[in-house]
Scaffold this active site. Sequence first.
Site, PDB file in Angstrom:
ATOM      1  N   ASP A   1       0.848  -1.183   0.000  1.00  0.00           N
ATOM      2  CA  ASP A   1       0.000   0.000   0.000  1.00  0.00           C
ATOM      3  C   ASP A   1       0.889   1.240   0.000  1.00  0.00           C
ATOM      4  O   ASP A   1       1.766   1.377   0.851  1.00  0.00           O
ATOM      5  CB  ASP A   1      -0.890  -0.021   1.251  1.00  0.00           C
ATOM      6  CG  ASP A   1      -2.079   0.912   1.109  1.00  0.00           C
ATOM      7  OD1 ASP A   1      -2.419   1.299  -0.026  1.00  0.00           O
ATOM      8  OD2 ASP A   1      -2.672   1.246   2.145  1.00  0.00           O
TER       9      ASP A   1
ATOM     10  N   HIS B   1      -3.665  13.766   1.204  1.00  0.00           N
ATOM     11  CA  HIS B   1      -3.891  12.791   2.280  1.00  0.00           C
ATOM     12  C   HIS B   1      -2.699  12.749   3.238  1.00  0.00           C
ATOM     13  O   HIS B   1      -2.872  12.787   4.458  1.00  0.00           O
ATOM     14  CB  HIS B   1      -4.135  11.398   1.680  1.00  0.00           C
ATOM     15  CG  HIS B   1      -4.147  10.297   2.702  1.00  0.00           C
ATOM     16  ND1 HIS B   1      -5.149  10.162   3.638  1.00  0.00           N
ATOM     17  CD2 HIS B   1      -3.266   9.281   2.945  1.00  0.00           C
ATOM     18  CE1 HIS B   1      -4.893   9.108   4.409  1.00  0.00           C
ATOM     19  NE2 HIS B   1      -3.761   8.556   4.012  1.00  0.00           N
TER      20      HIS B   1
ATOM     21  N   GLU C   1     -10.370   3.832   3.743  1.00  0.00           N
ATOM     22  CA  GLU C   1      -9.463   4.548   2.852  1.00  0.00           C
ATOM     23  C   GLU C   1      -9.868   4.192   1.420  1.00  0.00           C
ATOM     24  O   GLU C   1      -9.820   3.027   1.023  1.00  0.00           O
ATOM     25  CB  GLU C   1      -7.998   4.169   3.106  1.00  0.00           C
ATOM     26  CG  GLU C   1      -7.542   4.581   4.505  1.00  0.00           C
ATOM     27  CD  GLU C   1      -6.026   4.691   4.665  1.00  0.00           C
ATOM     28  OE1 GLU C   1      -5.297   3.964   3.960  1.00  0.00           O
ATOM     29  OE2 GLU C   1      -5.586   5.513   5.491  1.00  0.00           O
TER      30      GLU C   1
ATOM     31  N   ARG D   1      -8.019   3.568  13.379  1.00  0.00           N
ATOM     32  CA  ARG D   1      -7.067   4.665  13.625  1.00  0.00           C
ATOM     33  C   ARG D   1      -6.497   4.647  15.032  1.00  0.00           C
ATOM     34  O   ARG D   1      -5.362   5.098  15.242  1.00  0.00           O
ATOM     35  CB  ARG D   1      -7.754   6.006  13.381  1.00  0.00           C
ATOM     36  CG  ARG D   1      -8.272   6.208  11.975  1.00  0.00           C
ATOM     37  CD  ARG D   1      -7.174   6.123  10.952  1.00  0.00           C
ATOM     38  NE  ARG D   1      -7.716   6.339   9.602  1.00  0.00           N
ATOM     39  CZ  ARG D   1      -7.025   6.154   8.490  1.00  0.00           C
ATOM     40  NH1 ARG D   1      -5.764   5.724   8.545  1.00  0.00           N
ATOM     41  NH2 ARG D   1      -7.579   6.360   7.323  1.00  0.00           N
TER      42      ARG D   1
ATOM     43  N   GLN E   1      -3.872   1.932  15.065  1.00  0.00           N
ATOM     44  CA  GLN E   1      -2.764   2.392  14.230  1.00  0.00           C
ATOM     45  C   GLN E   1      -1.904   3.441  14.934  1.00  0.00           C
ATOM     46  O   GLN E   1      -0.669   3.368  14.913  1.00  0.00           O
ATOM     47  CB  GLN E   1      -3.344   2.961  12.927  1.00  0.00           C
ATOM     48  CG  GLN E   1      -2.316   3.424  11.918  1.00  0.00           C
ATOM     49  CD  GLN E   1      -2.963   4.102  10.701  1.00  0.00           C
ATOM     50  OE1 GLN E   1      -4.181   4.107  10.549  1.00  0.00           O
ATOM     51  NE2 GLN E   1      -2.137   4.670   9.834  1.00  0.00           N
TER      52      GLN E   1
ATOM     53  N   LYS F   1      -4.559  -2.153  10.220  1.00  0.00           N
ATOM     54  CA  LYS F   1      -4.912  -2.319   8.807  1.00  0.00           C
ATOM     55  C   LYS F   1      -5.156  -3.781   8.425  1.00  0.00           C
ATOM     56  O   LYS F   1      -5.843  -4.044   7.427  1.00  0.00           O
ATOM     57  CB  LYS F   1      -3.747  -1.835   7.929  1.00  0.00           C
ATOM     58  CG  LYS F   1      -3.319  -0.403   8.160  1.00  0.00           C
ATOM     59  CD  LYS F   1      -4.177   0.553   7.379  1.00  0.00           C
ATOM     60  CE  LYS F   1      -3.538   1.935   7.307  1.00  0.00           C
ATOM     61  NZ  LYS F   1      -4.270   2.782   6.360  1.00  0.00           N
TER      62      LYS F   1
END
Lengths: 389, 389
Positions: free
Chosen positions: B104, B111, B177, B215, B218, B231
């Site tokens: 990714d 962003h 996303e 989030r 993360q 993720k």
Amino acid sequence: MIEVPEGSLFGYGNLPYGVFSRPGEERRVGVRLGDSVVDVALLLDDEVFAAPTLNPFLAQGRARWDEVRARLRDLLRGDVPGEAVHPVGEVTLHLPFEVADYVDFYASEHHASNLGRLFRPDSEPLMPNWKHLPVGYHGRAGTVVVSGTDVVRPCGQRKAPDETAPTYGPSRRLDIEAELGFVVGTPSPLGGRIDVDSFADHVFGVVLVNDWSARDLQAWEYVPLGPHLGKSFATSISPWVVPLAALEAARVPLPGQDPEPLPYLRGREDWGLDIDLVVEWNGEEVSRPPYRTMYWSPAQMLAHLTVNGASARTGDLFASGTISGPEKSQRGAFIELTWGGREPVTVKGEQRTFLEDGDEVTISATAPGPDGGRISFGEVTGTIRPARD
Amino acid sequence: MIEVPEGSLFGYGNLPYGVFSRPGEERRVGVRLGDSVVDVALLLDDEVFAAPTLNPFLAQGRARWDEVRARLRDLLRGDVPGEAVHPVGEVTLHLPFEVADYVDFYASEHHASNLGRLFRPDSEPLMPNWKHLPVGYHGRAGTVVVSGTDVVRPCGQRKAPDETAPTYGPSRRLDIEAELGFVVGTPSPLGGRIDVDSFADHVFGVVLVNDWSARDLQAWEYVPLGPHLGKSFATSISPWVVPLAALEAARVPLPGQDPEPLPYLRGREDWGLDIDLVVEWNGEEVSRPPYRTMYWSPAQMLAHLTVNGASARTGDLFASGTISGPEKSQRGAFIELTWGGREPVTVKGEQRTFLEDGDEVTISATAPGPDGGRISFGEVTGTIRPARD
């Protein structure tokens, strides 16, 4: 009866699995005993071992792994047909399993602290999360290669602190990471999780890992999403997968965890492992990383990996991260051993820091075996070839 | 002749490939035309399309992709046997290819700047490396799922800035996303590299990607090795792979790169893509991310990914990272759209920040088609299910 040399580290208590071929023949599963490779498909008359990878066998699960191991331990002490036995020097050893996902952890407190000091000299060496969870990241499964595969020096972007812009070229700080890798056999479903005490139901065995690392590429690229090209060019593994069942006598408590981890990381079983690694650089021993000093256990790594509902697949490989003990002579990466290249080590009479073209690195390991004595993991070796234009 | 509704976004210029099955039958490759799925194995009398994934066809390379597309464009205008044609509503669509490695990227300047401001408010939003290389990392290939797969809310560790220690539990900041994903067909060898202008020789086509992101997990885990459990629980992709060949009219120059990238990232061909995405939250449109605003091209991503000698495999998937344009209404993640949850958006009359159980997110996209008019990428959709105990 197969001859097993006195004191062999590949005795009846070890019996690691691999994939071999003979000239002009297909790949198939073999088990190692002494200096011989035994053709398992032929010995057991079972097609699952006539595959070019261990994956079909790995997928059959723990009860079957135990049954096959018991059967092999029995059969190998009797008369084995000559056509099923090959000297290990006369076969080619291949990547033993098809790698599904590859995750690399960072489970040595000494390694993480050393790298913190080297990469971020103005901050606390350990990040605030480090003692709360086994930090890890996904690596490139497609570039996991078997021991003996040459490693071409990678090119990429690197920027020294005193340079204003990055330049492109071959890595100038090519390094190793001596690790253990854990091979998942039994999968788990999406949305499920693997309990910390279910480790041995899912993990089949252990390989040696050399996670080759280009430190200059890594230092420039790794914020904020982690290592990528500094690692993805090659990761070498040993051809032999030592079954967990061969490591019962190697199981030890962890050195101790403070603070106590969250409940999902607390297990009833000890999965520290008393495995001694040896790193040789051009044939000279330069380090002896002790796996028993690792902070996080592999059972905790797998529980963490799946606690968010991520599925595990047959062939998943997760590695420990560099194994470094508290002593300088126990560091599993050259960036630590030479302190960022500032304290060279003597290798065959030469002062060395990072890897030069033509260098060969071999990592081996032994552990207490289930029948007394010790068992070997074999070795993972690789030679550096010059960068391509 | 297959009926193609007037103004269909799945006309003769699109012809995306997928994998479908009918009740009680095996999976096979289909091509979409209008509201029909055409059985390619049957139409072309070719076993490579009777596979449960596109991988065998992807591995055949560009000349073959072009030949098959030309043949389909021809044959589909004539009489197609009725047994080869199924209404799209009467088949099940599956993951279209077996994912080898998943990478990714982070290629949207808007962003990356927004996330930098949100995650690291006291620093420069873009890291020093960001305009020199397409930053990316490996994700979990085994949890890439097809559109329509439910997403179980992940559990894990999270620590708010005002808490002294992490706690365990379901994510409280579950996000999306909106991305495009690029599917590698032709592999490249270990130690080789893919030139920036060889992009179309290796990449077969494009899918929509929703890289679901927790989030809170993360933010706590991501230093220093990047995102992992935040993720890895699920990444959804659309069932239709739009061939690059269908996107000729969508190719545009990049918005501009300053500083000029290093030579290995400079191409002669334009691989900016004029693709318009739409994000719907519970059926209400909340964002329209414009792919043409991306800083790095997919050709640059692939050149970077392999410049260190990493091999590429058939089935490799690399995604763009969240697509966000300069306007608030163009942001492709809810953490940006609601500015870290501090500026809720109105969805069906409710004030919303992050995803709640039962929420459904659907991402779709269109682009200029090769025959005039527009083509569709279909959609990638998923519904959030409650966390498991």
